[in-house]
Design a protein around this motif. Structure first.
Motif, PDB file in Angstrom:
ATOM      1  N   TYR A  32       1.134  -1.164  -0.315  1.00  0.00           N
ATOM      2  CA  TYR A  32       0.251  -0.190   0.039  1.00  0.00           C
ATOM      3  C   TYR A  32       0.992   1.616  -0.482  1.00  0.00           C
ATOM      4  O   TYR A  32       0.081   2.564  -0.701  1.00  0.00           O
ATOM      5  CB  TYR A  32      -1.321  -0.318   1.225  1.00  0.00           C
ATOM      6  CG  TYR A  32      -2.252   1.234   1.260  1.00  0.00           C
ATOM      7  CD1 TYR A  32      -2.897   1.248   0.621  1.00  0.00           C
ATOM      8  CD2 TYR A  32      -1.476   2.368   1.852  1.00  0.00           C
ATOM      9  CE1 TYR A  32      -3.271   2.549   0.894  1.00  0.00           C
ATOM     10  CE2 TYR A  32      -2.039   3.101   2.179  1.00  0.00           C
ATOM     11  CZ  TYR A  32      -3.292   3.487   1.738  1.00  0.00           C
ATOM     12  OH  TYR A  32      -3.830   4.447   1.115  1.00  0.00           O
ATOM     13  N   LEU A  43       2.221   0.286  -4.352  1.00  0.00           N
ATOM     14  CA  LEU A  43       0.962   0.806  -5.670  1.00  0.00           C
ATOM     15  C   LEU A  43       1.630   2.711  -5.636  1.00  0.00           C
ATOM     16  O   LEU A  43       0.797   2.607  -6.824  1.00  0.00           O
ATOM     17  CB  LEU A  43      -0.633   0.700  -4.121  1.00  0.00           C
ATOM     18  CG  LEU A  43      -1.521   1.184  -5.314  1.00  0.00           C
ATOM     19  CD1 LEU A  43      -2.133   0.518  -5.857  1.00  0.00           C
ATOM     20  CD2 LEU A  43      -2.823   1.057  -4.065  1.00  0.00           C
ATOM     21  N   PRO A  44       2.335   3.377  -4.915  1.00  0.00           N
ATOM     22  CA  PRO A  44       2.518   4.424  -5.389  1.00  0.00           C
ATOM     23  C   PRO A  44       3.462   4.444  -6.646  1.00  0.00           C
ATOM     24  O   PRO A  44       2.627   5.278  -7.328  1.00  0.00           O
ATOM     25  CB  PRO A  44       2.821   5.012  -3.740  1.00  0.00           C
ATOM     26  CG  PRO A  44       2.200   4.535  -2.471  1.00  0.00           C
ATOM     27  CD  PRO A  44       2.285   2.776  -3.638  1.00  0.00           C
ATOM     28  N   SER A  49       1.116   3.668  -9.687  1.00  0.00           N
ATOM     29  CA  SER A  49      -0.673   4.944  -9.623  1.00  0.00           C
ATOM     30  C   SER A  49      -0.713   4.378 -11.394  1.00  0.00           C
ATOM     31  O   SER A  49      -1.312   4.316 -11.586  1.00  0.00           O
ATOM     32  CB  SER A  49      -0.040   5.769  -8.567  1.00  0.00           C
ATOM     33  OG  SER A  49       1.356   6.391  -9.613  1.00  0.00           O
ATOM     34  N   SER A  50       0.525   5.010 -11.899  1.00  0.00           N
ATOM     35  CA  SER A  50       0.452   5.406 -13.343  1.00  0.00           C
ATOM     36  C   SER A  50      -0.231   4.275 -13.632  1.00  0.00           C
ATOM     37  O   SER A  50      -1.255   4.499 -14.766  1.00  0.00           O
ATOM     38  CB  SER A  50       1.973   5.764 -13.764  1.00  0.00           C
ATOM     39  OG  SER A  50       1.164   6.235 -15.400  1.00  0.00           O
ATOM     40  N   VAL A  97      -2.035   1.430 -12.853  1.00  0.00           N
ATOM     41  CA  VAL A  97      -3.371   1.498 -11.940  1.00  0.00           C
ATOM     42  C   VAL A  97      -4.981   2.012 -12.930  1.00  0.00           C
ATOM     43  O   VAL A  97      -5.097   1.394 -13.019  1.00  0.00           O
ATOM     44  CB  VAL A  97      -3.066   1.323 -11.081  1.00  0.00           C
ATOM     45  CG1 VAL A  97      -4.690   1.805  -9.919  1.00  0.00           C
ATOM     46  CG2 VAL A  97      -2.389   1.008  -9.555  1.00  0.00           C
ATOM     47  N   ILE A  98      -3.982   4.067 -13.130  1.00  0.00           N
ATOM     48  CA  ILE A  98      -4.740   4.242 -13.961  1.00  0.00           C
ATOM     49  C   ILE A  98      -5.163   3.461 -15.210  1.00  0.00           C
ATOM     50  O   ILE A  98      -6.145   4.261 -15.529  1.00  0.00           O
ATOM     51  CB  ILE A  98      -4.692   6.002 -13.764  1.00  0.00           C
ATOM     52  CG1 ILE A  98      -4.126   6.550 -12.409  1.00  0.00           C
ATOM     53  CG2 ILE A  98      -5.117   7.071 -14.505  1.00  0.00           C
ATOM     54  CD1 ILE A  98      -3.758   8.351 -12.109  1.00  0.00           C
ATOM     55  N   GLN A 140      -1.911  10.633 -15.116  1.00  0.00           N
ATOM     56  CA  GLN A 140      -0.765  10.027 -15.566  1.00  0.00           C
ATOM     57  C   GLN A 140       0.070  10.676 -15.909  1.00  0.00           C
ATOM     58  O   GLN A 140       1.515  10.512 -15.137  1.00  0.00           O
ATOM     59  CB  GLN A 140      -0.777   9.403 -16.389  1.00  0.00           C
ATOM     60  CG  GLN A 140      -1.862   7.415 -16.340  1.00  0.00           C
ATOM     61  CD  GLN A 140      -1.899   7.024 -18.060  1.00  0.00           C
ATOM     62  OE1 GLN A 140      -2.893   7.193 -18.511  1.00  0.00           O
ATOM     63  NE2 GLN A 140      -1.530   5.775 -18.097  1.00  0.00           N
ATOM     64  N   LYS A 165       1.117  12.640 -12.553  1.00  0.00           N
ATOM     65  CA  LYS A 165       1.608  11.756 -11.268  1.00  0.00           C
ATOM     66  C   LYS A 165       3.420  11.470 -12.154  1.00  0.00           C
ATOM     67  O   LYS A 165       4.030  11.629 -11.161  1.00  0.00           O
ATOM     68  CB  LYS A 165       1.431   9.690 -11.365  1.00  0.00           C
ATOM     69  CG  LYS A 165       2.030   9.366 -10.645  1.00  0.00           C
ATOM     70  CD  LYS A 165       1.683   9.794  -9.179  1.00  0.00           C
ATOM     71  CE  LYS A 165       2.882   8.689  -8.438  1.00  0.00           C
ATOM     72  NZ  LYS A 165       3.469   8.500  -6.895  1.00  0.00           N
TER      73      LYS A 165
END
Length: 539
Positions: A454, A458-459, A462-463, A465-466, A532, A535
């Protein structure tokens, strides 16, 4: 670290049980039903289908038109990708190609047929501009145009992505060594991309072979296997057993194609590093590709121009007076707004739950040593192989007498499973590039495995995941093949509503609903791209 193993095992078991219940078991029932007869389990159903001339003709038609589509699409996709990566055409045109080629992906395929009718029909927009009817649109010609538009974006993305890994230094060296244009092209472009070109052909074939939306809207009397399956299952007298046989037979080319696709990947060259150098200027080449690229892109997008015009005219093409009446009536129609809200609901929850499942699966595969994790790759291959109509039919047979029948949940799960492969591979690719010691470092600092995922993994992902969210959302908004057997009066979606409106020739409503899907998907796509980039700039 006693708290780490249980979390991994629980997540792995949960994901495994999910796919057993919603992929393996439904497909098992499909095979089971294909052999079921009144006298027990026999080959009678298969013999009945294989001896049916109409059904066999539809299979032959599907193979013929899908093969021709794949050839044309692969050539066009390669031409556009070459123009972007290996010529010095205007940069704004390169951007226009990259953006414009993706726009059809934001619409349901069933809309393609109606756009073609209103463009090339006897009273069509392009027919009026040209001054004559170029060809008969219903049947083979209309299907071919629709399939090419449908498969071109996917084939282009595949080939264009591979071009990024071509070392342009070898193109320059080949020229300096005196190689002719054809020899240089063959050795420095075609040979390294041979696997990808073959992959684009197979991908285009599978997409065309298994699509239902285009033949449902413009197939006419040219019978293909997707419409045959629909008629057998939802005709006057549904035949579940023969429908199961047709679905199983539809799997054969899809399975063969995916296996061949995996094999062709081995033919691709892999350079240790690439040189992104400026190519020699060649006016003839650049002008030629500029012209051809513009024709390809313009031809494809012009088909959809009528969709933005017809709903705002009193009665296209007879009364061309501007009006907002059709738009107002559509927004005042509770039934049309309801199906749009239903589609938003399904797409949003498919994207949220699907992204969670796909990302968790990728984490288990790449970032853990859990036993049996190789089964996730097998699941990924299975979901990539099974056509949407086949998966939807298997759900219809398996969950027919359950509380899931006729619910939004079954549609969401079907979309999740159907589109699982690409988001999973996105996440797998991103996670495999991250530092493998992050979890160990987190454990040494006292963080649990879940906390490390987490707070750290995940950070950094993140791109991706988006992008996964965007993929799930857009595909859930436009799909019809996967949900056509699962929607009910209460769970009707925009794509299935368009199919219903077809019977009433309500083309203004069809185009307005299509515009709503297009605008929604475009908004989500732009929003996801914005986050995206934001980020990326913060990294």
């Amino acid at each position: 670290m006693p708290n780490r193993k249980p979390a991994i095992r629980v997540i792995f078991i949960a994901i495994s049980l999910f796919f057993i219940a919603f992929l393996v078991a439904p497909l098992g029932i499909l095979f089971f039903r294909s052999f079921e007869t009144a006298e027990g389990f026999k080959l009678t159903n298969y013999l009945s289908v294989l001896s049916n001339k109409e059904l066999m003709e539809s299979f032959g038609n599907s193979i013929k038109i899908s093969s021709l589509t794949a050839v044309i699409t692969t050539v066009l996709a390669f031409t556009l990708a070459y123009a972007i990566n290996c010529t010095r055409i205007y940069k704004p045109l390169k951007v226009a190609i990259k953006v414009g080629i993706l726009l059809p992906m934001l619409l349901p395929t069933i809309t393609y047929g109606f756009a073609i009718i209103y463009s090339f029909g006897n009273e069509g927009l392009l027919t009026k501009i040209i001054g004559q009817n170029l060809f008969t649109i219903y049947g083979f010609n209309g299907l071919l145009i629709g399939y090419i538009i449908y498969t071109l974006p996917a084939a282009f993305l595949l080939i264009n992505n591979s071009f990024k890994y071509i070392d342009k230094k070898f193109i320059v060296v080949s020229k300096l060594m005196g190689d002719g244009s054809l020899r240089s092209f063959k050795n420095t472009i075609v040979r390294p991309l041979l696997g990808t070109i073959g992959g684009a052909f197979i991908l285009s074939f599978i997409l065309s072979f298994t699509d239902f939306g285009i033949p449902a809207s413009i197939g006419g009397t040219y019978s293909v296997v997707a419409t045959q399956l629909y008629q057998v299952m939802l005709g006057a007298i549904p035949d579940f057993n023969n429908g199961a046989v047709i679905a199983v037979l539809m799997l054969v080319p899809a399975v063969f194609g995916i296996l061949l696709l995996n094999y062709l990947e081995k033919l691709n060259f892999h350079y240790d590093k690439t040189s992104n150098i400026e190519l020699f200027q060649h006016k003839g080449r650049d002008i030629g590709f500029c012209f051809v690229s513009t024709i390809i892109l313009g031809s494809m997008l012009s088909v959809f121009a009528v969709m933005f015009i017809a709903p705002f005219l009193v009665s296209f093409p007879y009364d061309l007076t501007f009006t907002s009446k059709h738009l107002i009536e559509a927004f005042e129609s509770s039934s049309l707004l309801t199906v749009y809200k239903n589609s938003l609901f399904v797409a949003l929850f498919t994207a949220i739950i699907g992204t969670t499942v796909a990302f968790s699966s990728a984490v288990l595969n790449v970032r853990t040593a859990v036993k049996g994790k190789a089964t996730i790759d097998i699941i990924s291959m299975m979901t990539n192989t099974v056509p949407g109509m086949v998966l939807g039919l298997s759900y219809l047979l398996f969950f027919n007498n359950s509380s899931l029948k006729g619910t939004f949940l079954i549609i969401i799960i079907c979309n999740l499973v159907h589109y699982f492969t690409t988001p999973y591979l996105m996440a797998k690719n991103a996670l495999s590039k991250m530092n493998p010691s992050w979890e160990t470092t987190g454990a040494l600092l006292g963080d649990s495995w879940l906390k490390t995922i987490y707070r750290v993994i995940l950070p950094n992902a993140s791109s991706t995941v988006i992008e996964m969210f965007s993929y799930y959302f857009i595909n859930s908004m436009v799909t019809i093949s996967g949900i056509i057997f699962l929607v009910s009066a209460k769970t009707s979606l925009v794509a299935s509503k368009i199919k219903e409106l077809q019977y009433f020739a309500a083309f203004n409503e069809i185009f307005i609903l299509s515009l709503l899907i297009f605008a929604t998907n475009l908004f989500v796509k732009l929003l996801c791209d914005y986050f995206q980039k934001r980020k990326f700039n913060h990294v």
